[in-house]
Design an enzyme around this catalytic site. Structure first.
Site, mmCIF file in Angstrom:
data_model
loop_
_atom_site.group_PDB
_atom_site.id
_atom_site.type_symbol
_atom_site.label_atom_id
_atom_site.label_comp_id
_atom_site.label_asym_id
_atom_site.label_seq_id
_atom_site.Cartn_x
_atom_site.Cartn_y
_atom_site.Cartn_z
ATOM 1 N N CYS A 86 43.620 42.757 58.982
ATOM 2 C CA CYS A 86 42.612 43.242 57.794
ATOM 3 C C CYS A 86 41.549 43.884 58.617
ATOM 4 O O CYS A 86 40.758 44.725 57.881
ATOM 5 C CB CYS A 86 42.480 42.085 56.868
ATOM 6 S SG CYS A 86 43.702 41.365 55.971
ATOM 7 N N CYS A 127 40.148 44.390 48.711
ATOM 8 C CA CYS A 127 40.591 43.463 47.688
ATOM 9 C C CYS A 127 39.428 42.556 47.191
ATOM 10 O O CYS A 127 39.507 42.363 45.758
ATOM 11 C CB CYS A 127 41.842 42.657 48.398
ATOM 12 S SG CYS A 127 41.318 41.994 49.947
ATOM 13 N N CYS A 152 48.194 40.519 37.668
ATOM 14 C CA CYS A 152 47.217 41.513 38.055
ATOM 15 C C CYS A 152 47.747 42.041 39.428
ATOM 16 O O CYS A 152 47.781 41.310 40.318
ATOM 17 C CB CYS A 152 45.888 40.907 38.022
ATOM 18 S SG CYS A 152 44.543 41.624 38.864
ATOM 19 N N CYS A 154 44.395 43.727 43.764
ATOM 20 C CA CYS A 154 44.011 43.300 44.973
ATOM 21 C C CYS A 154 45.013 44.177 45.990
ATOM 22 O O CYS A 154 44.914 44.242 47.066
ATOM 23 C CB CYS A 154 43.689 41.996 45.178
ATOM 24 S SG CYS A 154 44.940 40.902 44.752
ATOM 25 N N ASP A 201 59.793 30.608 45.473
ATOM 26 C CA ASP A 201 58.510 30.285 44.599
ATOM 27 C C ASP A 201 58.904 28.942 44.030
ATOM 28 O O ASP A 201 58.549 28.982 42.869
ATOM 29 C CB ASP A 201 58.312 31.311 43.497
ATOM 30 C CG ASP A 201 57.444 31.470 42.908
ATOM 31 O OD1 ASP A 201 56.239 30.613 43.462
ATOM 32 O OD2 ASP A 201 57.082 32.048 41.780
HETATM 33 S S1 SF4 Z 1 42.438 45.193 51.085
HETATM 34 FE FE1 SF4 Z 1 42.546 42.930 51.706
HETATM 35 S S2 SF4 Z 1 44.521 42.298 52.356
HETATM 36 FE FE2 SF4 Z 1 44.394 44.378 52.430
HETATM 37 S S3 SF4 Z 1 43.654 45.078 54.541
HETATM 38 FE FE3 SF4 Z 1 41.949 44.853 53.136
HETATM 39 S S4 SF4 Z 1 41.171 42.640 53.324
HETATM 40 FE FE4 SF4 Z 1 43.237 42.925 54.075
HETATM 41 S S1 SF4 Z 2 45.322 39.339 41.348
HETATM 42 FE FE1 SF4 Z 2 43.900 39.695 42.798
HETATM 43 S S2 SF4 Z 2 42.469 41.237 41.743
HETATM 44 FE FE2 SF4 Z 2 43.600 40.328 40.350
HETATM 45 S S3 SF4 Z 2 42.352 38.769 39.377
HETATM 46 FE FE3 SF4 Z 2 43.835 37.628 40.962
HETATM 47 S S4 SF4 Z 2 42.544 37.887 42.885
HETATM 48 FE FE4 SF4 Z 2 41.752 39.283 41.395
#
Ligand code: SF4
Ligand code: SF4
Length: 312
Positions: A151, A157, A204, A207, A97
């Protein structure tokens, strides 16, 4: 995120960053806490449910234990020293990172996974709950093959993102992302985004939590990522009691410490303001308002402004 411009193309050219680099070894380290129930989908459901409990203070899973930068760097360093003895590399440098390294791209190109529509790297056997790290070496290694993306037609997500930060598949507007806003962003949080943050006070995971591949996410083998100080179940009221000394003491060795007490209070103010919009009982309303009022004369203008917003 000015570091992106500052480091320019060095980010994409490892040999400019560390002269003599001929190969990059990429690594992943799984970080679900050891206590995470199996199968991990049950665990993800309970995390999602907690996001609906407005008075809970939700910290991203990766940040509930020890600072991964330290854990990952130490282990990469050990691995690099062994490789040096074994393969005769004379120079190496480890990163995790770090601003000048395009680590997600390196991970994808070396077969550690694919870039999901949320832009994180994920793997069929490990989901996305892992950290990435790299060892730059001055020996030419046989490249490993790039993996395939899986995906498909899924867009879970994109649909779940509370602040619509994933503006298109594979495109994230960091200025809207709650991870960015609660951790990287200094100063005032745009008012229109505050209600969308709900009870997320540090990072967060939404996603990732809805991603079907995360049923294969792996628990860490290390105690380092075990939850500390009840950070997986704390309430807003509890965390609003932490003064700066408590914050520094209780976040020692944790990634959370980097944001400082001012951003911590700012984020708690936003989440508490959001909680107060809900239908709370009179006692709970009053306790939360009192907890906020304690900070309304804070020396930081940012804290005062967010507390005032929350109380209004
Ligand atoms: S949630 Fe997002 S990252 Fe995961 S499989 Fe579905 S599209 Fe791909
Ligand atoms: S971490 Fe993922 S779900 Fe949360 S605000 Fe960012 S992009 Fe959106």
């Amino acid at each position: 995120m000015t570091y992106m411009a500052r480091h320019g193309l060095t980010r994409a050219r490892p040999a400019e960053l560390v002269p003599g680099t001929l190969s990059v070894i990429t690594a992943r380290m799984d970080y679900l806490p050891r206590q995470t129930p199996s199968p991990s989908t049950d665990w993800a459901q309970s995390e999602l449910q907690r996001l609906q409990q407005s008075t809970q203070a939700v910290v991203s899973v990766y940040a509930r234990g020890r600072d991964y930068h330290k854990v990952m760097r130490q282990r990469l360093q050990q691995l690099a020293e062994k490789l040096q003895a074994f393969a005769g590399a004379s120079g190496f440098r480890v990163f995790t990172d770090s601003a000048p390294v395009l680590e997600a791209e390196l991970a994808v190109r070396s077969g550690l996974g694919w870039r999901g529509k949320h832009t994180l790297v994920l793997h069929r056997d490990a989901g996305s709950f892992f950290f990435l790290g790299e060892i730059f070496v001055d020996i030419a290694l046989e490249p490993t093959a790039m993996g395939e993306a899986h995906c498909g037609t899924c867009d879970a997500c994109i649909r779940v993102c509370p602040s619509q930060a994933i503006i298109a598949p594979y495109q994230l507007d960091a200025r809207r992302c709650i991870s960015y806003l609660t951790i990287e962003h200094a100063g005032s949080i745009p008012e229109e985004l505050r209600p969308l943050m709900g009870n997320r006070i540090y990072g967060c995971d939404d996603c990732q939590l809805v991603c079907p591949w995360n049923k294969y996410a792996k628990r860490s083998a290390l105690p380092d990522f075990d939850e500390r100080h009840g950070l997986g179940a704390s309430s807003l009221w509890q965390l609003l009691q932490w003064d700066e000394d408590s914050f520094l003491r209780l976040t020692e060795g944790s990634a959370i410490r980097r944001i400082g007490h001012v951003r911590w209070l700012r984020n708690l103010a936003v989440a508490t303001g959001n909680a107060l919009r809900h239908n709370l009982g009179a006692a709970e309303q009053s306790a939360l308002r009192q907890a906020l009022q304690r900070w309304q004369d804070h020396p930081s203008e940012v804290v005062r402004e967010h507390i005032a917003w929350a109380l209004s």
